[in-house]
Every structure is written in structure tokens, then in C-alpha cells.
Design a protein around this motif. Sequence first.
Motif, PDB file in Angstrom:
ATOM      1  N   GLN A  15     -67.416  39.497  63.006  1.00  0.00           N
ATOM      2  CA  GLN A  15     -66.452  39.454  64.109  1.00  0.00           C
ATOM      3  C   GLN A  15     -66.846  38.378  65.129  1.00  0.00           C
ATOM      4  N   ASN A  16     -68.120  38.314  65.459  1.00  0.00           N
ATOM      5  CA  ASN A  16     -68.592  37.260  66.358  1.00  0.00           C
ATOM      6  C   ASN A  16     -68.479  35.888  65.688  1.00  0.00           C
ATOM      7  N   ALA A  17     -68.729  35.836  64.389  1.00  0.00           N
ATOM      8  CA  ALA A  17     -68.576  34.573  63.660  1.00  0.00           C
ATOM      9  C   ALA A  17     -67.135  34.082  63.789  1.00  0.00           C
ATOM     10  N   ALA A  18     -66.187  34.982  63.566  1.00  0.00           N
ATOM     11  CA  ALA A  18     -64.774  34.617  63.660  1.00  0.00           C
ATOM     12  C   ALA A  18     -64.424  34.156  65.073  1.00  0.00           C
ATOM     13  N   LEU A  19     -64.929  34.856  66.056  1.00  0.00           N
ATOM     14  CA  LEU A  19     -64.655  34.514  67.457  1.00  0.00           C
ATOM     15  C   LEU A  19     -65.122  33.089  67.774  1.00  0.00           C
ATOM     16  N   TRP A  20     -66.362  32.779  67.425  1.00  0.00           N
ATOM     17  CA  TRP A  20     -66.929  31.480  67.762  1.00  0.00           C
ATOM     18  C   TRP A  20     -66.346  30.356  66.895  1.00  0.00           C
ATOM     19  N   LEU A  21     -66.098  30.655  65.631  1.00  0.00           N
ATOM     20  CA  LEU A  21     -65.498  29.627  64.775  1.00  0.00           C
ATOM     21  C   LEU A  21     -64.069  29.321  65.210  1.00  0.00           C
ATOM     22  N   ALA A  40     -60.037  33.822  57.743  1.00  0.00           N
ATOM     23  CA  ALA A  40     -58.669  34.342  57.826  1.00  0.00           C
ATOM     24  C   ALA A  40     -58.119  34.644  56.431  1.00  0.00           C
ATOM     25  N   GLU A  41     -58.422  33.769  55.472  1.00  0.00           N
ATOM     26  CA  GLU A  41     -57.954  33.985  54.097  1.00  0.00           C
ATOM     27  C   GLU A  41     -58.555  35.256  53.501  1.00  0.00           C
ATOM     28  N   LYS A  42     -59.822  35.456  53.717  1.00  0.00           N
ATOM     29  CA  LYS A  42     -60.528  36.590  53.110  1.00  0.00           C
ATOM     30  C   LYS A  42     -60.461  37.865  53.955  1.00  0.00           C
ATOM     31  N   MET A  46     -62.111  39.622  60.746  1.00  0.00           N
ATOM     32  CA  MET A  46     -60.801  39.587  61.383  1.00  0.00           C
ATOM     33  C   MET A  46     -59.767  40.107  60.391  1.00  0.00           C
ATOM     34  N   GLN A  47     -58.569  40.302  60.875  1.00  0.00           N
ATOM     35  CA  GLN A  47     -57.470  40.709  59.998  1.00  0.00           C
ATOM     36  C   GLN A  47     -57.152  39.576  59.029  1.00  0.00           C
TER      37      GLN A  47
END
Length: 174
Positions: A15-21, A40-42, A46-47
Motif C-alpha cells: 500500500q505504501n509502495a503504491a502511494l509513493w509510486l 494497478a494491473e495486478k 491497491m484496487q
Amino acid sequence: GVRFAEDRGVPKDMQNAALWLERAAKQGLPPAQYRYGRLAEKGEGMQKDIATARRYYEQAATAGNVQAMHNLGVLYADGAFGQPDLASAMGWFRKAAEYGVKDSQYNLGIFYARGISVAKDPAQSYLWFSLAAAQGDKDAAAKRDQIGSKLDAANLKTRKTEAETWRPKAAPME
């Protein structure tokens, strides 16, 4: 974002990875756009959101990220945006293959062998399978040999020489 995704110096936290990326991707950084598109694809951290994956893959691919090019080709081939769009898949696979992405080279070998979105062309199929095989793809090597057994000697020699002298385009540093 990468540190959180890969458990480097901090506990793994997608979740933090998604936020920062996402933050870096929105600022136009192609590697972040590719990685965020992949999350996002996988649906990692994140959703799952194919539209977001497509948007960020396209931004990264347009900037020269070769893995984003390949992944876009896969999404188009799989019909992730509705019906399969094999012509678009072929275009993205070709771009990535020209930069040396072996999975895209393999896919081009399939497209030419079966006549998918292009005229059936065993010689081109042989070439692309040869290039993927040279990078260690065993399935490509088997398909190359299968196709090669059906080519005449002169055509086979030409394609072997072409494969031996072929060099990938240099990917942009970004």
C-alpha cells in the motif's frame, strides 16, 4: 516506493509502495509510471484498475520504458480493454522487441508464424524466435527449429545471418 515494494530497508508494504509510486508517476517519472501501472494491473497494494494500468503504461511506454511497451502489448492481446486488439498488441510487441525484450520477440514469432495481424511469414517468425532463443528462451528455440526445418536453405542462411548480426535499439536512459 521501490523500497516498500521490494522490502529494501523497510518492511514490505504494498500500500505504501503504491502511494509513493503514484506520487512519482504523477510527476512524470517513467520507471515509476511503469511500476505503478503494474501494481494497478495486478491489484497489488491497491484496487485492481486496468484503466489506470493502461494510462500509466502508455505514459511510460511513450517515454521509452520497454517493459511498459511489452505489458501494453499483453493487455491488448488479452482483451483487457474489451475485445482483443491484436493490431495494437502487435505494434507494442514490435516496439519492445526492437529494444531486445525477449518475451515480445517470442510473441512476434507467434504472430508471424500464425499470421496474426500480419501476413503469415515463416522467415520473420524464424528471425524473432531466433532472437528470443539467443536470450535463453527454450520455447523460442524449439519453435525456431521447427520453423527453420520448413525454410529453404538460402532463406534459412539469410535469417541466421540476420539474427547473428541483429542488435537491439538502445533504450532511453530514463
